[in-house]
Design an enzyme around this catalytic site. Sequence first.
Site, PDB file in Angstrom:
ATOM      1  N   ARG A  50      -1.343   5.875  -7.335  1.00  0.00           N
ATOM      2  CA  ARG A  50      -1.227   7.332  -7.513  1.00  0.00           C
ATOM      3  C   ARG A  50      -1.025   7.737  -8.971  1.00  0.00           C
ATOM      4  NH1 ARG A  50       3.787   7.940  -3.784  1.00  0.00           N
ATOM      5  NH2 ARG A  50       4.217   6.228  -5.188  1.00  0.00           N
ATOM      6  N   LYS A  58       2.931 -10.214   2.045  1.00  0.00           N
ATOM      7  CA  LYS A  58       4.116 -10.255   2.892  1.00  0.00           C
ATOM      8  C   LYS A  58       5.051  -9.111   2.495  1.00  0.00           C
ATOM      9  CE  LYS A  58       7.912 -12.579   0.928  1.00  0.00           C
ATOM     10  NZ  LYS A  58       8.980 -13.475   0.948  1.00  0.00           N
ATOM     11  N   HIS A  62       2.063 -17.203  -0.576  1.00  0.00           N
ATOM     12  CA  HIS A  62       1.686 -17.895  -1.805  1.00  0.00           C
ATOM     13  C   HIS A  62       2.145 -19.354  -1.825  1.00  0.00           C
ATOM     14  CE1 HIS A  62       5.722 -16.472  -2.957  1.00  0.00           C
ATOM     15  NE2 HIS A  62       5.762 -17.532  -3.714  1.00  0.00           N
ATOM     16  N   ASP A  97      12.970 -13.325   5.308  1.00  0.00           N
ATOM     17  CA  ASP A  97      12.354 -13.348   3.986  1.00  0.00           C
ATOM     18  C   ASP A  97      11.738 -14.708   3.649  1.00  0.00           C
ATOM     19  OD1 ASP A  97      11.903 -11.816   1.564  1.00  0.00           O
ATOM     20  OD2 ASP A  97      13.277 -13.208   0.567  1.00  0.00           O
ATOM     21  N   HIS A 111       7.518 -18.773   4.660  1.00  0.00           N
ATOM     22  CA  HIS A 111       7.300 -19.921   3.772  1.00  0.00           C
ATOM     23  C   HIS A 111       7.724 -21.258   4.399  1.00  0.00           C
ATOM     24  CE1 HIS A 111       6.484 -16.912   0.892  1.00  0.00           C
ATOM     25  NE2 HIS A 111       7.723 -16.644   0.549  1.00  0.00           N
TER      26      HIS A 111
HETATM   27  P1  NAP Z   1       5.945  -1.901  -6.281  1.00  0.00           P
HETATM   28  O1  NAP Z   1       6.269  -2.436  -7.639  1.00  0.00           O
HETATM   29  O2  NAP Z   1       6.853  -0.907  -5.668  1.00  0.00           O
HETATM   30  O3  NAP Z   1       4.480  -1.303  -6.347  1.00  0.00           O
HETATM   31  C1  NAP Z   1       3.934  -0.524  -5.323  1.00  0.00           C
HETATM   32  C2  NAP Z   1       2.548  -0.107  -5.746  1.00  0.00           C
HETATM   33  O4  NAP Z   1       2.013   0.730  -4.724  1.00  0.00           O
HETATM   34  C3  NAP Z   1       2.501   0.685  -7.033  1.00  0.00           C
HETATM   35  O5  NAP Z   1       1.333   0.347  -7.732  1.00  0.00           O
HETATM   36  C4  NAP Z   1       2.422   2.123  -6.536  1.00  0.00           C
HETATM   37  O6  NAP Z   1       1.814   2.870  -7.541  1.00  0.00           O
HETATM   38  C5  NAP Z   1       1.539   1.947  -5.314  1.00  0.00           C
HETATM   39  N1  NAP Z   1       1.689   2.998  -4.310  1.00  0.00           N
HETATM   40  C6  NAP Z   1       2.835   3.426  -3.731  1.00  0.00           C
HETATM   41  N2  NAP Z   1       2.570   4.424  -2.858  1.00  0.00           N
HETATM   42  C7  NAP Z   1       1.227   4.638  -2.899  1.00  0.00           C
HETATM   43  C8  NAP Z   1       0.348   5.516  -2.238  1.00  0.00           C
HETATM   44  N3  NAP Z   1       0.789   6.417  -1.348  1.00  0.00           N
HETATM   45  N4  NAP Z   1      -0.965   5.434  -2.506  1.00  0.00           N
HETATM   46  C9  NAP Z   1      -1.441   4.537  -3.401  1.00  0.00           C
HETATM   47  N5  NAP Z   1      -0.652   3.668  -4.064  1.00  0.00           N
HETATM   48  C10 NAP Z   1       0.662   3.715  -3.817  1.00  0.00           C
HETATM   49  O7  NAP Z   1       5.801  -3.074  -5.227  1.00  0.00           O
HETATM   50  P2  NAP Z   1       5.386  -4.592  -5.496  1.00  0.00           P
HETATM   51  O8  NAP Z   1       6.621  -5.363  -5.806  1.00  0.00           O
HETATM   52  O9  NAP Z   1       4.246  -4.652  -6.434  1.00  0.00           O
HETATM   53  O10 NAP Z   1       4.958  -5.051  -4.039  1.00  0.00           O
HETATM   54  C11 NAP Z   1       3.722  -4.690  -3.454  1.00  0.00           C
HETATM   55  C12 NAP Z   1       3.586  -5.400  -2.109  1.00  0.00           C
HETATM   56  O11 NAP Z   1       3.644  -6.802  -2.333  1.00  0.00           O
HETATM   57  C13 NAP Z   1       4.719  -5.102  -1.138  1.00  0.00           C
HETATM   58  O12 NAP Z   1       4.223  -5.143   0.170  1.00  0.00           O
HETATM   59  C14 NAP Z   1       5.686  -6.255  -1.361  1.00  0.00           C
HETATM   60  O13 NAP Z   1       6.469  -6.506  -0.224  1.00  0.00           O
HETATM   61  C15 NAP Z   1       4.703  -7.380  -1.598  1.00  0.00           C
HETATM   62  N6  NAP Z   1       5.254  -8.497  -2.370  1.00  0.00           N
HETATM   63  C16 NAP Z   1       5.724  -8.316  -3.624  1.00  0.00           C
HETATM   64  C17 NAP Z   1       6.213  -9.406  -4.332  1.00  0.00           C
HETATM   65  C18 NAP Z   1       6.717  -9.252  -5.738  1.00  0.00           C
HETATM   66  O14 NAP Z   1       7.071 -10.283  -6.329  1.00  0.00           O
HETATM   67  N7  NAP Z   1       6.764  -8.076  -6.315  1.00  0.00           N
HETATM   68  C19 NAP Z   1       6.218 -10.683  -3.753  1.00  0.00           C
HETATM   69  C20 NAP Z   1       5.708 -10.835  -2.470  1.00  0.00           C
HETATM   70  C21 NAP Z   1       5.224  -9.743  -1.790  1.00  0.00           C
HETATM   71  P3  NAP Z   1       1.998   4.453  -7.731  1.00  0.00           P
HETATM   72  O15 NAP Z   1       3.462   4.731  -7.657  1.00  0.00           O
HETATM   73  O16 NAP Z   1       1.373   4.682  -9.065  1.00  0.00           O
HETATM   74  O17 NAP Z   1       1.236   5.054  -6.627  1.00  0.00           O
END
Ligand code: NAP
Length: 483
Positions: free
Chosen positions: A51, A148, A178, A235, A240
Amino acid sequence: MVARVIPVDTFDLVIFGGTGDLARRKILPGLFRRFLAGQMPDGSRIIGAARSDLDDAAYQSMISDAIDEFGGPEKDDKEGRKAFLACLGYVQIDAKGTDGWKDLAKLIRENVVQAFYFSVAPSLFGDLAERLMKHKIATPHSRVVVEKPFGRDLESAKALNKTLATHFDESQIYRIDHYLGKETVQNLMAVRFGNVLFEPLWNNHYVDHIQITVAETVGVGGRGAYYDRSGAMRDMVQNHLMQLLCLIAMEPPSQFGADAVRDEKLKVIRALQPIEPHHIVRGQYDAGADTASYREDAENPRSFTESFIAMKTHISNWRWSGVPFYLRTGKRMKARSSEITVVFQSLGHSIFEGEESLPNILSIHLQPNEGMDLQVTIKEPGPGGMRLVSVPLDMTFADALGDSDIEVTDAYERLIMDVIRGNQTLFMRGDEVEAAWAWTDPIIAGWEARNDVPKTYEPGSTGPEDALMLLHRDGRKWREVKG
Ligand code: NAP
């Protein structure tokens, strides 16, 4: 030895959540390394979608910063970085709205591999899938990658599977864990199924027990609120550790193909015995000299969520009947270490007077240094009779193969390239995920019904005392947790 770079077809990869933590920390730095390795064919494109109000240049600059922070030694390749950034585009899109979808539709080409990475909260999967179809962006050949957590129980996992299945065939869905992308995990299969030495011994006639430990030194810190709703069981164990258990315990598949491997993993999960409550130890880390307690990190003074879990389980089949599998994972532990250990049975009789026979132990290290070692018994060098000693035959992959590319290839890089190749072997199938929740749910429900309170443990330790007792009672001991 130089790593072979297997070419892939030209692709358009759309990363929904392209501005998020995972995209900046893992996905894009990983793709950058694959680009430098020559694995991104000319004409391939990566399109960030979120967004935030960005244009292509602003997105490229954001990802350039991410490469500075997370790109590893390759970040110094300025020319390579410039060429990589030129492949990046951005579309401002709201998963729940109408704006941006037509722009995306115009960008995506039909004659290349199309992959859509849902790096967003699972609550948005349905919205994304629906709009991809409505705007005729996705085709029956498109691939969808989902992160996940895949549900928080059987019911929610079924609902997510149903949502995805409304729009995509199972052959198009890539559920990432992963851990499965780690070099060592794949090597586990190579070692088991590519050598005559191990497979004949891989059963209850020769294996005493198996341990799987995933220990972290970090606390739940910044993600305390999220973690407090999930805990170590949801988690780590449900995904995993369960996947590692499947790979170590599964029957040999008839070939190394996606469904053959996943069919065998599924059979393992379905054969897992329900766990007795006294075979589980739950823990919560206490405050340290300069670290907060779990409850402080989670900002929940009455939290009953576990940051540590240890358990004993059995697999009800001919191969593993009677062999305990001990699983353990926790935060704020002594060292960061992930290891699978197969402890073989000791010889029934020692011919060396006064010397006990020592068990062979195969250890598979997932982190920090991916590799394996096999403890074998030899004679202690020097005079003084026949004294036995156990020494490791070490096989740290980076040392053995002398290839820095193998050392740094991250699980995410490998898995994303598998998506582009259309290889689902290292991704979880919907029925596997559901079976894993079906085993996990009653355990969690039992704790909830009993108001089970986790035991506290010292930060920097190996978890609560009771976790040690879990093995001591069986006359065994946990492997040392060392980084
Ligand atoms: P994050 O930092 O909160 O990022 C969320 C992303 O989604 C941002 O790019 C946000 O961008 C976008 N977003 C949110 N609402 C949106 C909408 N309505 N339309 C379009 N885009 C939207 O989360 P993250 O840590 O990257 O995690 C993402 C996913 O990966 C989650 O399911 C999480 O459980 C999983 N995950 C993450 C990790 C990790 O290490 N971070 C590890 C394993 C799994 P905008 O705000 O610009 O829209």
